[in-house]
Design a protein around this motif. Structure first.
Motif, PDB file in Angstrom:
ATOM      1  N   GLY A   1       0.816  -1.217   0.000  1.00 56.44           N
ATOM      2  CA  GLY A   1       0.000   0.000   0.000  1.00 56.44           C
ATOM      3  C   GLY A   1       0.844   1.259   0.000  1.00 56.44           C
ATOM      4  N   LEU A   2       1.982   1.217   0.674  1.00 58.95           N
ATOM      5  CA  LEU A   2       2.880   2.369   0.662  1.00 58.95           C
ATOM      6  C   LEU A   2       3.423   2.627  -0.742  1.00 58.95           C
ATOM      7  N   GLU A   3       3.796   1.568  -1.431  1.00 59.99           N
ATOM      8  CA  GLU A   3       4.267   1.717  -2.807  1.00 59.99           C
ATOM      9  C   GLU A   3       3.170   2.298  -3.694  1.00 59.99           C
ATOM     10  N   LYS A   4       1.972   1.770  -3.540  1.00 60.84           N
ATOM     11  CA  LYS A   4       0.854   2.208  -4.360  1.00 60.84           C
ATOM     12  C   LYS A   4       0.517   3.673  -4.090  1.00 60.84           C
ATOM     13  N   SER A   5       0.542   4.084  -2.827  1.00 60.79           N
ATOM     14  CA  SER A   5       0.202   5.472  -2.509  1.00 60.79           C
ATOM     15  C   SER A   5       1.271   6.430  -3.023  1.00 60.79           C
ATOM     16  N   ALA A   6       2.532   6.037  -3.005  1.00 58.00           N
ATOM     17  CA  ALA A   6       3.584   6.895  -3.565  1.00 58.00           C
ATOM     18  C   ALA A   6       3.378   7.052  -5.071  1.00 58.00           C
ATOM     19  N   TYR A   7       3.030   5.982  -5.742  1.00 60.71           N
ATOM     20  CA  TYR A   7       2.769   6.040  -7.181  1.00 60.71           C
ATOM     21  C   TYR A   7       1.563   6.934  -7.473  1.00 60.71           C
ATOM     22  N   LYS A   8       0.495   6.766  -6.712  1.00 58.40           N
ATOM     23  CA  LYS A   8      -0.716   7.551  -6.942  1.00 58.40           C
ATOM     24  C   LYS A   8      -0.485   9.032  -6.637  1.00 58.40           C
ATOM     25  N   ARG A   9       0.376   9.323  -5.656  1.00 57.94           N
ATOM     26  CA  ARG A   9       0.695  10.722  -5.348  1.00 57.94           C
ATOM     27  C   ARG A   9       1.398  11.374  -6.529  1.00 57.94           C
ATOM     28  N   ARG A  10       2.336  10.677  -7.122  1.00 57.78           N
ATOM     29  CA  ARG A  10       3.043  11.215  -8.291  1.00 57.78           C
ATOM     30  C   ARG A  10       2.090  11.350  -9.485  1.00 57.78           C
ATOM     31  N   ALA A  11       1.218  10.370  -9.677  1.00 58.23           N
ATOM     32  CA  ALA A  11       0.248  10.422 -10.774  1.00 58.23           C
ATOM     33  C   ALA A  11      -0.709  11.597 -10.595  1.00 58.23           C
ATOM     34  N   HIS A  12      -1.075  11.881  -9.346  1.00 58.29           N
ATOM     35  CA  HIS A  12      -1.957  13.014  -9.072  1.00 58.29           C
ATOM     36  C   HIS A  12      -1.291  14.315  -9.484  1.00 58.29           C
ATOM     37  N   ASP A  13      -0.030  14.485  -9.146  1.00 54.97           N
ATOM     38  CA  ASP A  13       0.679  15.702  -9.512  1.00 54.97           C
ATOM     39  C   ASP A  13       0.779  15.854 -11.031  1.00 54.97           C
ATOM     40  N   GLU A  14       1.044  14.756 -11.733  1.00 56.26           N
ATOM     41  CA  GLU A  14       1.106  14.813 -13.188  1.00 56.26           C
ATOM     42  C   GLU A  14      -0.253  15.161 -13.779  1.00 56.26           C
ATOM     43  N   LYS A  15      -1.302  14.637 -13.187  1.00 56.59           N
ATOM     44  CA  LYS A  15      -2.647  14.912 -13.679  1.00 56.59           C
ATOM     45  C   LYS A  15      -2.996  16.388 -13.479  1.00 56.59           C
ATOM     46  N   VAL A  16      -2.606  16.946 -12.338  1.00 57.00           N
ATOM     47  CA  VAL A  16      -2.869  18.359 -12.070  1.00 57.00           C
ATOM     48  C   VAL A  16      -2.164  19.234 -13.107  1.00 57.00           C
ATOM     49  N   VAL A  17      -0.933  18.865 -13.475  1.00 55.20           N
ATOM     50  CA  VAL A  17      -0.190  19.625 -14.470  1.00 55.20           C
ATOM     51  C   VAL A  17      -0.878  19.542 -15.831  1.00 55.20           C
ATOM     52  N   ASN A  18      -1.433  18.391 -16.157  1.00 52.56           N
ATOM     53  CA  ASN A  18      -2.059  18.189 -17.472  1.00 52.56           C
ATOM     54  C   ASN A  18      -3.459  18.763 -17.580  1.00 52.56           C
ATOM     55  N   VAL A  19      -4.104  19.094 -16.459  1.00 49.23           N
ATOM     56  CA  VAL A  19      -5.492  19.562 -16.490  1.00 49.23           C
ATOM     57  C   VAL A  19      -5.607  20.866 -17.282  1.00 49.23           C
ATOM     58  N   ALA A  20      -4.687  21.810 -17.055  1.00 49.94           N
ATOM     59  CA  ALA A  20      -4.760  23.090 -17.764  1.00 49.94           C
ATOM     60  C   ALA A  20      -4.654  22.876 -19.271  1.00 49.94           C
ATOM     61  N   ARG A  21      -3.741  22.020 -19.689  1.00 45.34           N
ATOM     62  CA  ARG A  21      -3.568  21.744 -21.117  1.00 45.34           C
ATOM     63  C   ARG A  21      -4.828  21.092 -21.695  1.00 45.34           C
ATOM     64  N   GLU A  22      -5.397  20.132 -20.968  1.00 51.35           N
ATOM     65  CA  GLU A  22      -6.600  19.457 -21.448  1.00 51.35           C
ATOM     66  C   GLU A  22      -7.773  20.427 -21.553  1.00 51.35           C
ATOM     67  N   ARG A  23      -7.906  21.315 -20.571  1.00 56.73           N
ATOM     68  CA  ARG A  23      -8.993  22.287 -20.613  1.00 56.73           C
ATOM     69  C   ARG A  23      -8.834  23.230 -21.802  1.00 56.73           C
ATOM     70  N   LYS A  24      -7.620  23.654 -22.067  1.00 54.68           N
ATOM     71  CA  LYS A  24      -7.366  24.536 -23.202  1.00 54.68           C
ATOM     72  C   LYS A  24      -7.722  23.829 -24.509  1.00 54.68           C
ATOM     73  N   THR A  25      -7.327  22.566 -24.628  1.00 51.38           N
ATOM     74  CA  THR A  25      -7.641  21.784 -25.821  1.00 51.38           C
ATOM     75  C   THR A  25      -9.144  21.620 -25.987  1.00 51.38           C
ATOM     76  N   LYS A  26      -9.841  21.317 -24.910  1.00 50.07           N
ATOM     77  CA  LYS A  26     -11.287  21.162 -24.978  1.00 50.07           C
ATOM     78  C   LYS A  26     -11.962  22.472 -25.355  1.00 50.07           C
ATOM     79  N   GLU A  27     -11.466  23.579 -24.817  1.00 54.37           N
ATOM     80  CA  GLU A  27     -12.042  24.883 -25.138  1.00 54.37           C
ATOM     81  C   GLU A  27     -11.856  25.201 -26.621  1.00 54.37           C
ATOM     82  N   LEU A  28     -10.676  24.924 -27.154  1.00 54.05           N
ATOM     83  CA  LEU A  28     -10.438  25.154 -28.582  1.00 54.05           C
ATOM     84  C   LEU A  28     -11.332  24.260 -29.442  1.00 54.05           C
ATOM     85  N   GLU A  29     -11.500  23.019 -29.034  1.00 59.66           N
ATOM     86  CA  GLU A  29     -12.363  22.086 -29.766  1.00 59.66           C
ATOM     87  C   GLU A  29     -13.816  22.550 -29.724  1.00 59.66           C
ATOM     88  N   LYS A  30     -14.249  23.023 -28.582  1.00 63.54           N
ATOM     89  CA  LYS A  30     -15.615  23.515 -28.441  1.00 63.54           C
ATOM     90  C   LYS A  30     -15.820  24.751 -29.304  1.00 63.54           C
TER      91      LYS A  30
END
Length: 160
Positions: free
Chosen positions: A87-116
């Protein structure tokens, strides 16, 4: 913040960084794995001792039967410890994945806005300039250059 501040928590800084969180969880996991090695040795030695403890009048299997609850309890602790380290290994992985997802959210929103925006206001392509046709008749030659009516099909045909 300082250590004199009542709301200060040393783990706050660790929680804010995925790399620091991974290092901290790896340290905790390392300690738990060392404890696990000691518990495995303890379980093995306890099993040997308890199964060798015979009371006068015992049959050969009765010492093993008396030892089973203790062995099971230690085995359960080891299973819990193994799942905790996983569980410790899994939570460390998920913590890093969360940070990467937060970084990608702005880019995804911009892409969706342009598509819309593109869907709501499509670009209308300019009509191609074709030379005007004379009377809907097609030019001589093997290829069709303009749509023709069914009555024009036979005029420029060669017979077999």
């Amino acid at each position: 913040m300082t250590s004199t501040d009542p709301t200060y928590s040393p783990l706050r800084d660790v929680a804010q960084s995925p790399a620091a969180t991974a290092r901290y969880l790896a340290d905790v996991q390392r300690v738990l794995l060392d404890i696990g090695k000691n518990l495995e040795t303890l379980a093995h030695e306890t099993r040997v001792h308890l199964r060798d403890t015979h009371v006068e009048g015992d049959r050969w299997y009765q010492a093993q039967l008396r030892a089973r609850p203790v062995e099971k309890a230690l085995g359960d602790v080891l299973k819990s410890l193994n799942s905790l380290t996983a569980g410790l290994e899994k939570s460390a992985y998920k913590r890093r994945a969360h940070d990467e997802k937060v970084v990608n959210v702005a880019r995804e929103r911009k892409t969706k806005e342009l598509e819309k925006e593109r869907k709501n206001h499509p670009q209308i392509p300019a009509a191609p300039n074709y030379p005007p046709q004379q009377g809907g008749q097609q030019a001589p030659g093997p290829a069709y250059s303009a749509p023709a009516s069914i009555y024009d099909l036979g005029q420029h045909r060669e017979s077999a």
